[in-house]
Design a protein around this motif. Structure first.
Motif, PDB file in Angstrom:
ATOM      1  N   TYR A  14     -72.269 -18.636  -7.468  1.00  0.00           N
ATOM      2  CA  TYR A  14     -71.699 -19.852  -6.899  1.00  0.00           C
ATOM      3  C   TYR A  14     -70.212 -19.963  -7.241  1.00  0.00           C
ATOM      4  N   ARG A  15     -69.492 -18.905  -6.974  1.00  0.00           N
ATOM      5  CA  ARG A  15     -68.040 -18.885  -7.115  1.00  0.00           C
ATOM      6  C   ARG A  15     -67.437 -19.136  -5.748  1.00  0.00           C
ATOM      7  N   ILE A  16     -67.165 -20.373  -5.460  1.00  0.00           N
ATOM      8  CA  ILE A  16     -66.740 -20.760  -4.121  1.00  0.00           C
ATOM      9  C   ILE A  16     -65.362 -20.193  -3.803  1.00  0.00           C
ATOM     10  N   PRO A  17     -65.090 -19.879  -2.542  1.00  0.00           N
ATOM     11  CA  PRO A  17     -63.774 -19.351  -2.157  1.00  0.00           C
ATOM     12  C   PRO A  17     -62.680 -20.401  -2.351  1.00  0.00           C
ATOM     13  N   ASN A  18     -61.449 -19.979  -2.232  1.00  0.00           N
ATOM     14  CA  ASN A  18     -60.317 -20.888  -2.453  1.00  0.00           C
ATOM     15  C   ASN A  18     -60.175 -21.937  -1.355  1.00  0.00           C
ATOM     16  N   ARG A  19     -60.761 -21.680  -0.232  1.00  0.00           N
ATOM     17  CA  ARG A  19     -60.745 -22.634   0.866  1.00  0.00           C
ATOM     18  C   ARG A  19     -61.965 -22.367   1.742  1.00  0.00           C
ATOM     19  N   PRO A  20     -62.391 -23.332   2.524  1.00  0.00           N
ATOM     20  CA  PRO A  20     -63.582 -23.119   3.366  1.00  0.00           C
ATOM     21  C   PRO A  20     -63.327 -22.107   4.465  1.00  0.00           C
ATOM     22  N   ARG A  21     -64.332 -21.311   4.765  1.00  0.00           N
ATOM     23  CA  ARG A  21     -64.208 -20.323   5.827  1.00  0.00           C
ATOM     24  C   ARG A  21     -64.756 -20.850   7.151  1.00  0.00           C
ATOM     25  N   GLN A  22     -65.579 -21.904   7.055  1.00  0.00           N
ATOM     26  CA  GLN A  22     -66.158 -22.499   8.256  1.00  0.00           C
ATOM     27  C   GLN A  22     -65.732 -23.963   8.336  1.00  0.00           C
TER      28      GLN A  22
END
Length: 326
Positions: A14-22
């Motif tokens: 659960y290492r979320i990206p730096n910004r949403p991709r969707q």
């Protein structure tokens, strides 16, 4: 392959990206249908189109490689500037998805859709013969879907049919899969029925759900149709295999909602929320604040770790059912 492994690792930890991709943008809440399972009338939202200027401001807050869905609680092709919106997204480098009820306001709309450059088009359909308890049935809808399927070239846009998992739905769902195969439509997506706003609606138990999936998946594979069913399997090839093996661990057995990893919903007023079902849970407003700042702010991080406080028993994007039929 390396990208898939990295994505899987990040999701498992659960290492979320730096910004949403969707990014889903609510371009309208107006609709020309009134489906019994749709919560648009009880969400306490204004049923109106998004202003063009607000849309442009929202787009200016994105990077250019996000996957954009131009759909809210309404029919996107009712928006007078829907095709301008598609064109603007494409010019900025985004892939564009739209979900439609396929009840077009004019016959020539099918050709305009094909010419628009939209990448993926999903049609909501729960049956092909008028027998489904939920959803809508209209012969014009079927005609429009068939026209789109005939008009496209080289598999563009990608087409999907989206069905709702309601009680006694198995025969209807199998018919939708056969219909998809007959038209050369690549994918059928199945989603659980949301009973948060209408608890009287009936849906299968978890055991029944698993049996329906097994039968539907067997039919889909025999016909060359991809069956996406978040609780069981999505995508194709090795990605599908990874998902089948790890799906329960991907959301830590319910600790996190799968939707919170790389997705945001932007309302027609610019509010950034974690889900289309949470119009009154804003994490910030993209008209005045950078999306990356909203994405990792205190409110959003608190929501991710405590989403049940807001979402209750909603299990549309979890693997296990939270609330069984009585």
């Amino acid at each position: 392959m390396l990208k898939l492994l990295e994505e899987t690792f990040r999701r498992l930890r659960y290492r979320i990206p730096n910004r949403p991709r969707q990014v889903q943008i609510e371009i309208t809440n107006r609709c020309n249908m009134d489906c019994p399972m749709c919560p648009r009338e009880v969400l306490d939202i204004e049923l109106e189109h998004m202003d063009w200027d607000k849309f442009i401001t929202v787009m200016d807050g994105l990077q250019g490689d996000e996957q954009i869905t131009l759909t809210g609680w309404g029919e996107p092709f009712l928006h007078p500037r829907c095709f301008d919106m598609i064109a603007h997204c494409k010019a900025r480098g985004h892939s564009v998805m739209i979900t439609s009820n396929a009840l077009f306001t004019k016959p020539e709309l099918a050709k305009e859709i094909i010419a628009s450059g939209v990448d993926t088009l999903t049609f909501s359909i729960d049956d092909v013969n008028g027998s489904a308890e939920m959803g809508h049935h209209n012969d014009k809808v079927l005609d429009n879907i068939e026209t789109i399927a005939k008009l496209r070239q080289n598999g563009k846009p990608a087409l999907r049919l989206q069905a709702t998992l309601h009680a006694d739905c198995e025969s209807d769902l199998l018919d939708v899969i056969r219909y998809s195969a007959r038209l050369g439509i690549e994918t059928v997506n199945v989603g659980r029925l949301d009973r948060k706003y209408a608890p009287e609606l009936r849906r299968p138990s978890s055991l029944q759900e698993a049996k329906i999936f097994a039968n539907a998946d067997s039919l889909a594979r025999s016909l060359g149709v991809q069956l996406d069913w978040l609780q069981f399997s999505v995508s194709s090839g090795i990605t599908r295999l990874f998902y089948q093996l790890l799906r329960k661990k991907l959301h830590r057995s319910g600790k996190f909602c799968l939707k919170t990893f790389d997705y945001v919903y932007v309302t027609r007023e610019g509010s950034v929320t974690p889900c289309c079902l949470l119009p009154h849970a804003p994490m910030g407003n993209i008209l005045s604040t950078d999306l990356r700042e909203i994405w990792k702010n205190k409110s959003f991080n608190h929501f991710r770790n405590n989403y049940r406080d807001v979402c209750g028993t909603c299990d549309l994007w979890t693997i296990e059912q939270v609330q069984e039929n009585e």
